[in-house]
Design a protein around this motif. Sequence first.
Motif, PDB file in Angstrom:
ATOM      1  N   GLU A 129       0.821  -1.204   0.000  1.00 14.77           N
ATOM      2  CA  GLU A 129       0.000   0.000   0.000  1.00 14.77           C
ATOM      3  C   GLU A 129       0.863   1.264   0.000  1.00 14.77           C
ATOM      4  OE1 GLU A 129      -3.347   0.542  -0.114  1.00 14.77           O
ATOM      5  OE2 GLU A 129      -3.577  -1.568  -0.591  1.00 14.77           O
ATOM      6  N   CYS A 130       1.736   1.400   0.985  1.00 13.85           N
ATOM      7  CA  CYS A 130       2.478   2.649   1.153  1.00 13.85           C
ATOM      8  C   CYS A 130       3.939   2.510   0.754  1.00 13.85           C
ATOM      9  CB  CYS A 130       2.370   3.130   2.594  1.00 13.85           C
ATOM     10  SG  CYS A 130       3.231   2.079   3.773  1.00 13.85           S
ATOM     11  N   GLY A 131       4.416   1.292   0.535  1.00 19.24           N
ATOM     12  CA  GLY A 131       5.782   1.089   0.089  1.00 19.24           C
ATOM     13  C   GLY A 131       6.817   1.130   1.195  1.00 19.24           C
ATOM     14  N   GLU A 132       6.379   1.300   2.410  1.00 20.79           N
ATOM     15  CA  GLU A 132       7.321   1.327   3.523  1.00 20.79           C
ATOM     16  C   GLU A 132       7.903  -0.069   3.751  1.00 20.79           C
ATOM     17  OE1 GLU A 132       5.877   3.260   6.981  1.00 20.79           O
ATOM     18  OE2 GLU A 132       7.355   2.317   8.290  1.00 20.79           O
ATOM     19  N   VAL A 133       9.207  -0.129   3.976  1.00 23.51           N
ATOM     20  CA  VAL A 133       9.856  -1.412   4.202  1.00 23.51           C
ATOM     21  C   VAL A 133       9.726  -1.786   5.674  1.00 23.51           C
ATOM     22  CG1 VAL A 133      12.031  -2.675   4.144  1.00 23.51           C
ATOM     23  CG2 VAL A 133      11.463  -1.078   2.300  1.00 23.51           C
ATOM     24  N   VAL A 134       9.050  -2.890   5.892  1.00 27.37           N
ATOM     25  CA  VAL A 134       8.823  -3.356   7.259  1.00 27.37           C
ATOM     26  C   VAL A 134       9.150  -4.834   7.348  1.00 27.37           C
ATOM     27  CG1 VAL A 134       7.048  -1.650   7.816  1.00 27.37           C
ATOM     28  CG2 VAL A 134       6.403  -3.777   6.707  1.00 27.37           C
ATOM     29  N   GLU A 135       9.388  -5.306   8.573  1.00 25.81           N
ATOM     30  CA  GLU A 135       9.680  -6.724   8.761  1.00 25.81           C
ATOM     31  C   GLU A 135       8.408  -7.563   8.769  1.00 25.81           C
ATOM     32  OE1 GLU A 135      11.976  -7.313  12.219  1.00 25.81           O
ATOM     33  OE2 GLU A 135      13.784  -6.398  11.388  1.00 25.81           O
ATOM     34  N   ARG A 136       7.337  -7.000   9.334  1.00 25.87           N
ATOM     35  CA  ARG A 136       6.100  -7.776   9.452  1.00 25.87           C
ATOM     36  C   ARG A 136       5.013  -7.174   8.567  1.00 25.87           C
ATOM     37  NH1 ARG A 136       6.388  -8.095  15.793  1.00 25.87           N
ATOM     38  NH2 ARG A 136       8.002  -6.630  15.216  1.00 25.87           N
ATOM     39  N   ARG A 137       4.418  -8.012   7.767  1.00 25.12           N
ATOM     40  CA  ARG A 137       3.320  -7.569   6.920  1.00 25.12           C
ATOM     41  C   ARG A 137       2.160  -8.534   7.048  1.00 25.12           C
ATOM     42  NH1 ARG A 137       5.856  -7.500   1.260  1.00 25.12           N
ATOM     43  NH2 ARG A 137       6.570  -9.459   2.115  1.00 25.12           N
ATOM     44  N   TRP A 138       0.972  -8.052   6.770  1.00 30.01           N
ATOM     45  CA  TRP A 138      -0.223  -8.879   6.887  1.00 30.01           C
ATOM     46  C   TRP A 138      -0.934  -8.936   5.544  1.00 30.01           C
ATOM     47  CZ3 TRP A 138       1.878  -5.964  10.617  1.00 30.01           C
ATOM     48  CH2 TRP A 138       2.017  -6.533  11.884  1.00 30.01           C
ATOM     49  N   THR A 139      -1.590 -10.034   5.294  1.00 28.63           N
ATOM     50  CA  THR A 139      -2.337 -10.188   4.053  1.00 28.63           C
ATOM     51  C   THR A 139      -3.658  -9.433   4.139  1.00 28.63           C
ATOM     52  OG1 THR A 139      -1.401 -12.370   3.688  1.00 28.63           O
ATOM     53  CG2 THR A 139      -3.380 -11.812   2.473  1.00 28.63           C
ATOM     54  N   GLN A 140      -3.866  -8.570   3.151  1.00 29.00           N
ATOM     55  CA  GLN A 140      -5.145  -7.856   3.077  1.00 29.00           C
ATOM     56  C   GLN A 140      -5.512  -7.725   1.614  1.00 29.00           C
ATOM     57  OE1 GLN A 140      -6.650  -4.295   5.564  1.00 29.00           O
ATOM     58  NE2 GLN A 140      -5.536  -3.380   3.853  1.00 29.00           N
ATOM     59  N   ASP A 141      -6.667  -8.219   1.230  1.00 32.64           N
ATOM     60  CA  ASP A 141      -7.118  -8.205  -0.162  1.00 32.64           C
ATOM     61  C   ASP A 141      -6.074  -8.828  -1.081  1.00 32.64           C
ATOM     62  OD1 ASP A 141      -9.401  -6.915   0.699  1.00 32.64           O
ATOM     63  OD2 ASP A 141      -8.548  -4.925   0.359  1.00 32.64           O
ATOM     64  N   GLY A 142      -5.414  -9.848  -0.635  1.00 34.22           N
ATOM     65  CA  GLY A 142      -4.483 -10.581  -1.475  1.00 34.22           C
ATOM     66  C   GLY A 142      -3.094  -9.979  -1.569  1.00 34.22           C
ATOM     67  N   VAL A 143      -2.838  -8.882  -0.892  1.00 38.12           N
ATOM     68  CA  VAL A 143      -1.503  -8.298  -0.912  1.00 38.12           C
ATOM     69  C   VAL A 143      -0.980  -8.174   0.512  1.00 38.12           C
ATOM     70  CG1 VAL A 143      -1.908  -7.042  -3.067  1.00 38.12           C
ATOM     71  CG2 VAL A 143      -2.404  -5.947  -0.870  1.00 38.12           C
ATOM     72  N   GLY A 188       1.605  -2.869   9.129  1.00 41.08           N
ATOM     73  CA  GLY A 188       0.628  -2.769  10.212  1.00 41.08           C
ATOM     74  C   GLY A 188      -0.195  -1.482  10.136  1.00 41.08           C
ATOM     75  N   ALA A 189       0.401  -0.410   9.617  1.00 42.13           N
ATOM     76  CA  ALA A 189      -0.326   0.859   9.545  1.00 42.13           C
ATOM     77  C   ALA A 189      -1.414   0.814   8.486  1.00 42.13           C
ATOM     78  CB  ALA A 189       0.669   1.981   9.243  1.00 42.13           C
ATOM     79  N   CYS A 190      -1.184   0.072   7.404  1.00 38.25           N
ATOM     80  CA  CYS A 190      -2.154   0.013   6.312  1.00 38.25           C
ATOM     81  C   CYS A 190      -3.195  -1.069   6.528  1.00 38.25           C
ATOM     82  CB  CYS A 190      -1.437  -0.238   5.001  1.00 38.25           C
ATOM     83  SG  CYS A 190      -0.336   1.094   4.524  1.00 38.25           S
ATOM     84  N   LYS A 191      -2.892  -2.009   7.378  1.00 37.13           N
ATOM     85  CA  LYS A 191      -3.841  -3.104   7.622  1.00 37.13           C
ATOM     86  C   LYS A 191      -5.055  -2.572   8.361  1.00 37.13           C
ATOM     87  CE  LYS A 191      -5.200  -7.408   8.743  1.00 37.13           C
ATOM     88  NZ  LYS A 191      -5.914  -8.208   7.749  1.00 37.13           N
ATOM     89  N   SER A 192      -6.254  -2.916   7.863  1.00 35.60           N
ATOM     90  CA  SER A 192      -7.479  -2.536   8.560  1.00 35.60           C
ATOM     91  C   SER A 192      -7.788  -3.611   9.599  1.00 35.60           C
ATOM     92  CB  SER A 192      -8.640  -2.446   7.572  1.00 35.60           C
ATOM     93  OG  SER A 192      -8.218  -1.898   6.364  1.00 35.60           O
ATOM     94  N   TRP A 193      -7.648  -3.254  10.829  1.00 34.47           N
ATOM     95  CA  TRP A 193      -7.804  -4.265  11.899  1.00 34.47           C
ATOM     96  C   TRP A 193      -9.242  -4.478  12.258  1.00 34.47           C
ATOM     97  CZ3 TRP A 193      -3.773  -7.169  12.636  1.00 34.47           C
ATOM     98  CH2 TRP A 193      -2.495  -6.643  12.305  1.00 34.47           C
TER      99      TRP A 193
END
Length: 88
Positions: free
Chosen positions: A65-79, A83-88
């Motif tokens: 979504e935002c292109g920020e490099v992070v260690e942990r990412r979550w699947t949302q809508d197949g991508v 954590g900031a872009c994930k809708s919890w």
Amino acid sequence: MAEDASLDDFLDSSESEDEGGDGMSAGDGTAETESEAPDADASTDAVEPAVTTYAWSPEGAACAECGEVVERRWTQDGVLVCGACKSW
Ligand SMILES: [Zn+2]
């Protein structure tokens, strides 16, 4: 005399058992049994530990979504998103 003889026997046999057991029997047998079947399950568990579909990259990876490099990412809508872009 009898005790001396048995003590020598004990020391000798325990020494050779140590060398043989260390390299061969116990370690190898257990490792093979465990690595054969549950290997796939174990690595899957390590990557996705919880119910949440989640990916962890030790070196970091870009959020979709935002292109920020992070260690942990979550699947949302197949991508994979951070954590900031994930809708919890
Ligand atoms: Zn993001």
